[in-house]
Each structure stands twice: as C-alpha cells, then as structure tokens.
Design a protein around this motif. Structure first.
Motif, PDB file in Angstrom:
ATOM      1  N   THR A   1    -124.240  -9.236 -15.639  1.00  0.00           N
ATOM      2  CA  THR A   1    -123.300  -9.937 -16.519  1.00  0.00           C
ATOM      3  C   THR A   1    -121.907 -10.010 -15.926  1.00  0.00           C
ATOM      4  OG1 THR A   1    -122.684  -7.892 -17.652  1.00  0.00           O
ATOM      5  CG2 THR A   1    -124.537  -9.131 -18.553  1.00  0.00           C
ATOM      6  N   GLY A   2    -121.602  -9.118 -14.971  1.00  0.00           N
ATOM      7  CA  GLY A   2    -120.259  -9.080 -14.420  1.00  0.00           C
ATOM      8  C   GLY A   2    -119.292  -8.287 -15.272  1.00  0.00           C
ATOM      9  N   ILE A   3    -119.773  -7.799 -16.423  1.00  0.00           N
ATOM     10  CA  ILE A   3    -118.884  -7.073 -17.337  1.00  0.00           C
ATOM     11  C   ILE A   3    -118.480  -5.736 -16.736  1.00  0.00           C
ATOM     12  CG2 ILE A   3    -118.730  -5.989 -19.614  1.00  0.00           C
ATOM     13  CD1 ILE A   3    -120.582  -8.125 -20.675  1.00  0.00           C
ATOM     14  N   GLY A   4    -119.410  -5.069 -16.023  1.00  0.00           N
ATOM     15  CA  GLY A   4    -119.151  -3.736 -15.511  1.00  0.00           C
ATOM     16  C   GLY A   4    -117.882  -3.623 -14.697  1.00  0.00           C
ATOM     17  N   VAL A   5    -117.759  -4.420 -13.639  1.00  0.00           N
ATOM     18  CA  VAL A   5    -116.591  -4.351 -12.769  1.00  0.00           C
ATOM     19  C   VAL A   5    -115.346  -4.819 -13.500  1.00  0.00           C
ATOM     20  CG1 VAL A   5    -115.548  -5.245 -10.658  1.00  0.00           C
ATOM     21  CG2 VAL A   5    -117.963  -4.607 -10.683  1.00  0.00           C
ATOM     22  N   TYR A   6    -115.472  -5.907 -14.274  1.00  0.00           N
ATOM     23  CA  TYR A   6    -114.315  -6.447 -14.991  1.00  0.00           C
ATOM     24  C   TYR A   6    -113.781  -5.433 -16.003  1.00  0.00           C
ATOM     25  CZ  TYR A   6    -111.562  -9.555 -17.977  1.00  0.00           C
ATOM     26  OH  TYR A   6    -110.550 -10.121 -18.709  1.00  0.00           O
TER      27      TYR A   6
END
Length: 397
Positions: free
Chosen positions: A359-364
């Motif tokens: 989802t890309g949520i982790g790094v963001y």
C-alpha cells in the motif's frame, strides 16, 4: 434589467456626499450590482463599518482633514481591507505618500457620473479578486484539515495492521513458554508426590531430601524465567494497544527499545528467513523522549520491508549510534533496492515497490511519525540490485 444574486452584490457606502448622484444614476449603478448607503454622520458610519461588511467606501475629500486625514485613519483602523475611493478636485490631489499609507484610490471629480461608475467598477474588480483569493484560502484550509484527517486515518489503519501482526507474533511466542510452564508444573507435582512418600521412610536419607529440594528449586527457577518472559510479552502488547488519543510522551532507553524489537521481530524474521544483526554503539541507558510505541512501529516497518525485499532470505543490519547530538538508527539490507523514480516520491505520497501486495502506507506513515512524534527525519539511500539503507535521525534528549 439583470437580476443579481446576493453574492454578486457589491456594498458601497458613501460618506456625506449624496449630491454626487442623481436618482437615475443610482438606478444605473444598481444595474451593475452596486448597493448604496449614505451617511452624513462620521461616528454612525464608523459604527456601521464595525458591524457590517462594506466592500467600497467613497469619501469626499472635502470631508477629510487635509492635514492628517483623521477620518481615513479612523476608517483604516476599523476596516483595514475595505477599498476606499477618495473624491478629490484636480487641485487637491493627495500626495503619493498618503495614497500608499492608507491604501486608497483617488478619483478626480468630473461632471460625468459615468466616470465615477467606471472607477467603482474598476475597484469592484479588485474586491471580487480579493474575495476569490479569500475563498481559495478558505478552501485550502478545509483541504488541509481533510488531508490531515486522512493522514491520521492512514496511520491509525497502519497501527491496527501492525497491532495485528504483533498479536500474532506474541501469541506464537507464548506457545513455547506456556508448554515449558506446563512441563515444569508436572515435574513439580512428581517431586511433591515423591517428597510426600519419602516422609517417614527410613531408607530415604538427608541427601535424598536435599536432591528433591534442589530439583524443586530448578523447576521453580524455570517457572520464574518463563513468568518474566510472558510478563514482557504482555507489556509489549499493552504498550502497542494504548489509545492514540492519550499523549504518551514519556521517556525510554535504548535498551528498552532493543528488547521490545527483539521480542516483536523474532518470529516475523523467521517467516522471511532473515537474520537481524544489531550493533549498538551507544549506552543502552541512553534516554530518548517520545513515544516508544511509535519508534518500535517505525523500525519494525522498515526492517520487515527489508525482509520482504529478499526473495530467499538474507541479512539485515540495525546500527545504533550517536552523531552530532543526534541518535541514528540505520537499517541496511542487501536486497533488490528501490528504483530512482519511486525513491524520489517515497516520503511525499503513498507509493510502493510491492505491486498489489503493498500500500505504501508503511514508509509514508513511518516518515510522518518520526517527523511529528520525535521532530526527527528519515533518509534513504538505495541502489537497484545492491540494497537499501534507511537512516532515522532523532535529536538527543
């Protein structure tokens, strides 16, 4: 005649100069959406300006004090944004310093009301542009609020996902100590039964009693060890499930952080067949101020991301050291790396290298947590085919 809605009407207040317009002129001006009011009394006009939105104020030069422009100064104190048109004869034009000081428009009197109408319409354009800018600023504030709400929701969702993985990991970790506790309890039962049978038996020597007691001590020590371990697991779970609404800006040590990470990551890394090498070049008692649960979540996210980047397992390095009054946490892997076009957007938007699985949520969210909760920063260096290094920097307490 054109029908105008309330939002398109410009409110014009004229001070002490009703004679400049005829009845026909006023009707013509209304056709352009200009709504007029006339005031002869300065105090009443100022009171009106305090309690009513006026777009354009027309003041006759004859009614302004030529020496200090007292009325204009008073008007500006009450309504700094209202557009002011000063009517003046061609021989009494105010200086440029006065025009700039009070931010006024000057109109030279003529015999044609149309000239004044054109002046008012020109100033009205400025009013409309200002209102449009204010509306855009309001919309931007609302958008910023909405984006903040969305961001907080994303972080909440990420925390729930993280919590789910923590619960699964802790549940798995509990199996072994619980089984060992069961075994120790059974052993203690046998020892207690053996001791009970030995009471009054002349064949049982003092050394036999001491050996039974020693075996009981060993099993008791094992039980205490498992108890401490389960207590740590329960504390980790409690800390990670604490409500975000509670401001948990407390202090924790580097040692606390490493112990919790080892507990949480133990089984996750086994799944990915990865090994974590932790090198701490700073005193374990070094204190960090902030949310322990947030920093655990961030480092866990980045380490798991590194583990997922390997196809068949590998090594991940976690280095902790101090540099220029900052504590650095460096997570390094030797997997596939991050493409340049994705790396540039990594902290600016939700973006992932995992395709449909990510989802890309982790790094963001990790980046935002470090910024918001620790006033720190996150940096990334990566080369495709060689690996990726994330560096978290946090100001020393």
């Amino acid at each position: 005649m054109t029908v105008l809605n309330n939002s398109s009407i410009t409110k014009v207040l004229i001070h002490n100069d009703d004679a400049i317009f005829s009845v026909d002129d006023k009707e013509k001006f209304r056709h352009y959406g200009l709504e007029f009011e006339f005031f002869n009394d300065t105090l009443s006009m100022l009171e009106l300006l305090k309690n009513k939105d006026v777009d354009i104020l027309i003041v006759s030069f004859n009614n302004a004090d030529h020496s200090d422009y007292t009325i204009i100064a008073s008007i500006r104190d009450v309504c700094p944004e209202t557009e002011i048109i000063l009517l003046a004869d061609d021989d009494r034009i105010p200086s440029m310093d006065i025009i700039l000081k009070y931010s006024i428009h000057v109109h030279i009197r003529t015999n044609s009301p149309n000239d004044l109408l054109l002046e008012i319409l020109s100033v009205n354009k400025i009013c409309l542009q200002r209102k449009q800018i204010q509306s855009m600023e309001k919309d931007k504030k609302l958008l910023d609020i909405r984006l903040k709400e969305i961001h907080e929701t994303l972080i909440d969702n990420e925390r729930l996902y993280f919590l789910g993985s923590i619960v699964g990991s802790i549940t798995h970790n509990m199996k072994t100590p619980l089984m060992c506790i069961g075994t120790s309890i059974e052993s203690l039962k046998e020892l207690i039964n053996e001791y009970s049978l030995s009471v009054g038996d002349p064949s049982v020597t003092d050394d036999d009693h001491r050996n039974i007691a020693k075996d009981m001590e060993v099993q008791t020590a094992n039980l205490y060890q498992y108890y401490v371990y389960l207590k740590e697991l329960a504390q980790v779970l409690k800390d990670q499930t604490v409500s975000r609404s509670i401001s948990q800006y407390n202090s924790f040590t580097i040692g606390n952080l490493i112990n919790r990470l080892n507990i949480i990551l133990k089984d996750q890394l086994k799944i990915y067949r990865c090994t974590l090498n932790t090198q701490c070049n700073i005193d374990n008692n070094t204190i960090i101020k902030g949310k322990l649960i947030s920093l655990i979540q961030v480092i866990n996210n980045l380490i798991v991301n590194s583990a997922e980047a390997y196809e068949n397992g590998g090594t991940i390095n976690l280095s902790i050291y101090e540099q220029n009054d900052k504590i650095l946490f460096v997570i390094e892997d030797f997997a596939g790396g991050i493409p340049e076009e994705i790396k540039e957007k990594l902290f600016k938007e939700l973006i992932t290298t995992k395709g449909k699985k990510g989802t890309g949520i982790g790094v963001y969210s990790s980046y935002r947590l470090i910024k918001n909760d620790f006033m720190g920063d996150v940096d990334v260096k990566s080369e495709v085919g060689k690996g990726t290094t994330f560096t978290i920097s946090i100001p020393r307490s």
